[in-house]
Design a protein around this motif. Structure first.
Motif, PDB file in Angstrom:
ATOM      1  N   ARG A  60      62.514  65.510  12.779  1.00 19.60           N
ATOM      2  CA  ARG A  60      61.524  65.570  11.697  1.00 19.60           C
ATOM      3  C   ARG A  60      61.631  64.282  10.879  1.00 19.60           C
ATOM      4  NH1 ARG A  60      59.210  70.547  11.279  1.00 19.60           N
ATOM      5  NH2 ARG A  60      60.392  72.279  12.213  1.00 19.60           N
ATOM      6  N   ARG A  61      60.493  63.728  10.563  1.00 17.26           N
ATOM      7  CA  ARG A  61      60.496  62.452   9.841  1.00 17.26           C
ATOM      8  C   ARG A  61      61.210  62.562   8.492  1.00 17.26           C
ATOM      9  NH1 ARG A  61      58.042  58.276  11.766  1.00 17.26           N
ATOM     10  NH2 ARG A  61      56.873  59.574  13.230  1.00 17.26           N
ATOM     11  N   ALA A  62      61.091  63.724   7.878  1.00 14.76           N
ATOM     12  CA  ALA A  62      61.728  63.923   6.582  1.00 14.76           C
ATOM     13  C   ALA A  62      63.248  63.856   6.666  1.00 14.76           C
ATOM     14  CB  ALA A  62      61.299  65.265   5.998  1.00 14.76           C
ATOM     15  N   ASP A  63      63.822  64.096   7.855  1.00 14.15           N
ATOM     16  CA  ASP A  63      65.274  64.079   8.029  1.00 14.15           C
ATOM     17  C   ASP A  63      65.822  62.682   8.266  1.00 14.15           C
ATOM     18  OD1 ASP A  63      65.308  66.825   7.720  1.00 14.15           O
ATOM     19  OD2 ASP A  63      65.167  67.217   9.871  1.00 14.15           O
ATOM     20  N   GLY A  64      64.956  61.724   8.576  1.00  7.69           N
ATOM     21  CA  GLY A  64      65.400  60.365   8.811  1.00  7.69           C
ATOM     22  C   GLY A  64      65.965  60.163  10.208  1.00  7.69           C
ATOM     23  N   PRO A  65      66.249  58.915  10.581  1.00  5.04           N
ATOM     24  CA  PRO A  65      66.749  58.613  11.932  1.00  5.04           C
ATOM     25  C   PRO A  65      68.190  59.049  12.137  1.00  5.04           C
ATOM     26  CG  PRO A  65      66.659  56.622  10.598  1.00  5.04           C
ATOM     27  CD  PRO A  65      66.038  57.710   9.773  1.00  5.04           C
ATOM     28  N   GLY A  66      68.551  59.164  13.418  1.00  2.70           N
ATOM     29  CA  GLY A  66      69.893  59.563  13.798  1.00  2.70           C
ATOM     30  C   GLY A  66      70.862  58.394  13.785  1.00  2.70           C
ATOM     31  N   PRO A  67      72.105  58.626  14.259  1.00  2.00           N
ATOM     32  CA  PRO A  67      73.148  57.592  14.239  1.00  2.00           C
ATOM     33  C   PRO A  67      72.729  56.328  14.991  1.00  2.00           C
ATOM     34  CG  PRO A  67      74.087  59.742  14.764  1.00  2.00           C
ATOM     35  CD  PRO A  67      72.605  59.911  14.789  1.00  2.00           C
ATOM     36  N   ARG A  68      72.923  55.198  14.357  1.00  3.73           N
ATOM     37  CA  ARG A  68      72.651  53.857  14.896  1.00  3.73           C
ATOM     38  C   ARG A  68      71.167  53.568  15.082  1.00  3.73           C
ATOM     39  NH1 ARG A  68      75.935  52.227  19.913  1.00  3.73           N
ATOM     40  NH2 ARG A  68      75.577  54.350  20.649  1.00  3.73           N
ATOM     41  N   ALA A  69      70.280  54.533  14.799  1.00  2.00           N
ATOM     42  CA  ALA A  69      68.846  54.269  14.809  1.00  2.00           C
ATOM     43  C   ALA A  69      68.435  53.721  13.449  1.00  2.00           C
ATOM     44  CB  ALA A  69      68.067  55.539  15.120  1.00  2.00           C
ATOM     45  N   THR A  70      67.438  52.847  13.436  1.00  2.00           N
ATOM     46  CA  THR A  70      66.978  52.259  12.174  1.00  2.00           C
ATOM     47  C   THR A  70      65.683  52.886  11.674  1.00  2.00           C
ATOM     48  OG1 THR A  70      65.744  50.531  13.342  1.00  2.00           O
ATOM     49  CG2 THR A  70      68.045  50.040  12.738  1.00  2.00           C
ATOM     50  N   HIS A  71      64.958  53.571  12.564  1.00  2.00           N
ATOM     51  CA  HIS A  71      63.700  54.182  12.162  1.00  2.00           C
ATOM     52  C   HIS A  71      63.303  55.236  13.183  1.00  2.00           C
ATOM     53  CE1 HIS A  71      62.524  50.992  14.975  1.00  2.00           C
ATOM     54  NE2 HIS A  71      61.420  51.694  15.221  1.00  2.00           N
ATOM     55  N   LEU A  72      62.281  56.006  12.847  1.00  2.00           N
ATOM     56  CA  LEU A  72      61.712  56.992  13.755  1.00  2.00           C
ATOM     57  C   LEU A  72      60.358  56.482  14.232  1.00  2.00           C
ATOM     58  CD1 LEU A  72      62.630  60.279  11.841  1.00  2.00           C
ATOM     59  CD2 LEU A  72      63.635  59.451  13.981  1.00  2.00           C
ATOM     60  N   ALA A  73      60.261  56.222  15.527  1.00  2.85           N
ATOM     61  CA  ALA A  73      59.038  55.675  16.096  1.00  2.85           C
ATOM     62  C   ALA A  73      57.951  56.742  16.169  1.00  2.85           C
ATOM     63  CB  ALA A  73      59.323  55.122  17.495  1.00  2.85           C
ATOM     64  N   GLY A  74      56.713  56.277  16.220  1.00  8.54           N
ATOM     65  CA  GLY A  74      55.587  57.175  16.398  1.00  8.54           C
ATOM     66  C   GLY A  74      54.947  57.576  15.084  1.00  8.54           C
ATOM     67  N   THR A  75      54.032  58.546  15.187  1.00  9.96           N
ATOM     68  CA  THR A  75      53.329  59.025  14.012  1.00  9.96           C
ATOM     69  C   THR A  75      53.380  60.541  13.978  1.00  9.96           C
ATOM     70  OG1 THR A  75      51.241  58.877  12.772  1.00  9.96           O
ATOM     71  CG2 THR A  75      51.068  59.174  15.150  1.00  9.96           C
ATOM     72  N   GLY A  76      53.157  61.101  12.810  1.00 14.58           N
ATOM     73  CA  GLY A  76      53.163  62.547  12.653  1.00 14.58           C
ATOM     74  C   GLY A  76      54.434  63.046  11.992  1.00 14.58           C
ATOM     75  N   GLU A  77      54.583  64.379  11.971  1.00 10.58           N
ATOM     76  CA  GLU A  77      55.722  65.012  11.317  1.00 10.58           C
ATOM     77  C   GLU A  77      57.041  64.659  11.989  1.00 10.58           C
ATOM     78  OE1 GLU A  77      57.394  69.550  10.346  1.00 10.58           O
ATOM     79  OE2 GLU A  77      55.477  69.266  11.396  1.00 10.58           O
ATOM     80  N   TRP A  78      56.991  64.406  13.300  1.00 11.55           N
ATOM     81  CA  TRP A  78      58.189  64.096  14.078  1.00 11.55           C
ATOM     82  C   TRP A  78      58.194  62.623  14.483  1.00 11.55           C
ATOM     83  CZ3 TRP A  78      61.876  67.905  15.374  1.00 11.55           C
ATOM     84  CH2 TRP A  78      61.523  69.209  14.996  1.00 11.55           C
ATOM     85  N   GLY A  79      59.390  62.097  14.703  1.00 12.26           N
ATOM     86  CA  GLY A  79      59.529  60.735  15.193  1.00 12.26           C
ATOM     87  C   GLY A  79      60.675  60.649  16.184  1.00 12.26           C
ATOM     88  N   ARG A  80      60.719  59.563  16.941  1.00 16.60           N
ATOM     89  CA  ARG A  80      61.756  59.370  17.959  1.00 16.60           C
ATOM     90  C   ARG A  80      62.715  58.273  17.495  1.00 16.60           C
ATOM     91  NH1 ARG A  80      58.677  57.912  21.746  1.00 16.60           N
ATOM     92  NH2 ARG A  80      59.174  55.692  21.773  1.00 16.60           N
ATOM     93  N   PRO A  90      77.359  50.479  23.194  1.00 12.75           N
ATOM     94  CA  PRO A  90      76.639  51.037  24.342  1.00 12.75           C
ATOM     95  C   PRO A  90      75.414  51.816  23.897  1.00 12.75           C
ATOM     96  CG  PRO A  90      78.562  52.378  23.852  1.00 12.75           C
ATOM     97  CD  PRO A  90      78.654  51.179  22.966  1.00 12.75           C
ATOM     98  N   PRO A  91      74.430  51.989  24.789  1.00 14.28           N
ATOM     99  CA  PRO A  91      73.222  52.704  24.404  1.00 14.28           C
ATOM    100  C   PRO A  91      73.534  54.137  23.989  1.00 14.28           C
ATOM    101  CG  PRO A  91      72.926  51.562  26.498  1.00 14.28           C
ATOM    102  CD  PRO A  91      74.388  51.499  26.176  1.00 14.28           C
ATOM    103  N   PRO A  92      72.872  54.648  22.964  1.00 14.76           N
ATOM    104  CA  PRO A  92      73.084  56.041  22.569  1.00 14.76           C
ATOM    105  C   PRO A  92      72.652  57.003  23.673  1.00 14.76           C
ATOM    106  CG  PRO A  92      71.898  54.819  20.877  1.00 14.76           C
ATOM    107  CD  PRO A  92      71.908  53.967  22.100  1.00 14.76           C
ATOM    108  N   PHE A  93      73.348  58.123  23.776  1.00 14.97           N
ATOM    109  CA  PHE A  93      72.903  59.172  24.681  1.00 14.97           C
ATOM    110  C   PHE A  93      71.615  59.766  24.125  1.00 14.97           C
ATOM    111  CE2 PHE A  93      72.555  63.239  26.679  1.00 14.97           C
ATOM    112  CZ  PHE A  93      73.066  63.027  27.957  1.00 14.97           C
ATOM    113  N   THR A  94      70.655  60.069  24.988  1.00 15.52           N
ATOM    114  CA  THR A  94      69.357  60.570  24.528  1.00 15.52           C
ATOM    115  C   THR A  94      69.074  61.963  25.089  1.00 15.52           C
ATOM    116  OG1 THR A  94      68.280  59.366  26.338  1.00 15.52           O
ATOM    117  CG2 THR A  94      68.335  58.299  24.185  1.00 15.52           C
ATOM    118  N   THR A  95      68.461  62.803  24.268  1.00 17.65           N
ATOM    119  CA  THR A  95      68.134  64.176  24.641  1.00 17.65           C
ATOM    120  C   THR A  95      66.909  64.221  25.551  1.00 17.65           C
ATOM    121  OG1 THR A  95      66.669  64.451  22.743  1.00 17.65           O
ATOM    122  CG2 THR A  95      69.008  65.012  22.424  1.00 17.65           C
TER     123      THR A  95
END
Length: 204
Positions: A60-80, A90-95
């Motif tokens: 959810r965009r309101a929760d902010g990005p996860g560890p080592r991420a700088t932003h949430l990509a995309g538009t809408g309520e959710w971001g990546r 090393p690259p983060p593990f992704t769901t």
């Protein structure tokens, strides 16, 4: 009729797309030997499942990005979860949510930059927060990409920069190489998603 050089890549794309779609939704998947193996539809919990800490996902965009991420990509309520290049090492593990969103976005945007407006960016792409929407987005992106491929002629396959997608090597590569690259993206992310589904099932 597609150019003869494109036909086998179209067949490969169709196979990879169908195999991944069946792996996501069931009721059966292709086991590889022609037999049908039952598989249940993916749930929202599985879609978001973090098998390890420090993962990247769809949030959810309101929760902010996860560890080592700088932003949430995309538009809408959710971001990546995302970060500018060079990305973390090393690259983060992704769901599954991250991988499916990335794949669907790439298909939709490359379709637009092949036969559409040639303007869409990651900032325009809506990120799915639930599995039903995510599966529909994958289907829409795959359909758009396939329809875009049917518009090209043989000369286009050799044209460097024919696809104007801004997030890859499209500006430096003949279009035929981009078609091949998209196929391997569907194949390898599809395999990753399948493995994560297997792991989720075993942990339950």
């Amino acid at each position: 009729m597609p150019p003869p050089r494109l036909a086998p890549l179209l067949d490969q794309f169709d196979f990879a797309r169908t195999r991944l779609a069946n792996r996501l939704t069931g009721p059966y998947l292709d086991s590889g030997d022609g037999s049908e193996t039952p598989v249940s539809p993916m749930t929202d919990a599985e879609y978001h499942w973090p098998p390890v800490p420090g993962h990247w996902s769809v949030r959810r965009r309101a929760d902010g990005p996860g560890p080592r991420a700088t932003h949430l990509a995309g538009t809408g309520e959710w971001g990546r979860d995302a970060a500018p290049y060079p990305q973390p090492v090393p690259p983060p593990f992704t769901t599954i949510a991250w991988r499916l969103s990335h794949l669907s976005e790439m298909l939709a945007l490359r379709a637009d930059h092949t036969s559409g407006t040639h303007t869409k960016t990651r900032d325009d792409y809506p990120i799915a927060g639930d599995v039903t929407t995510a599966v529909a987005a994958f289907d829409a992106g795959a359909t758009a990409w396939r329809e875009a491929l049917l518009t090209v002629d043989d000369a286009a396959l050799d044209t460097v920069g024919y696809c104007t997608y801004p997030h890859g090597s499209d500006a430096e590569s003949p279009f035929l190489e981009i078609v091949w690259w998209v196929n391997q993206e569907v194949l390898h992310h599809g395999a990753e998603i399948a493995l994560l589904r297997d792991l989720y099932r075993q942990t339950r």
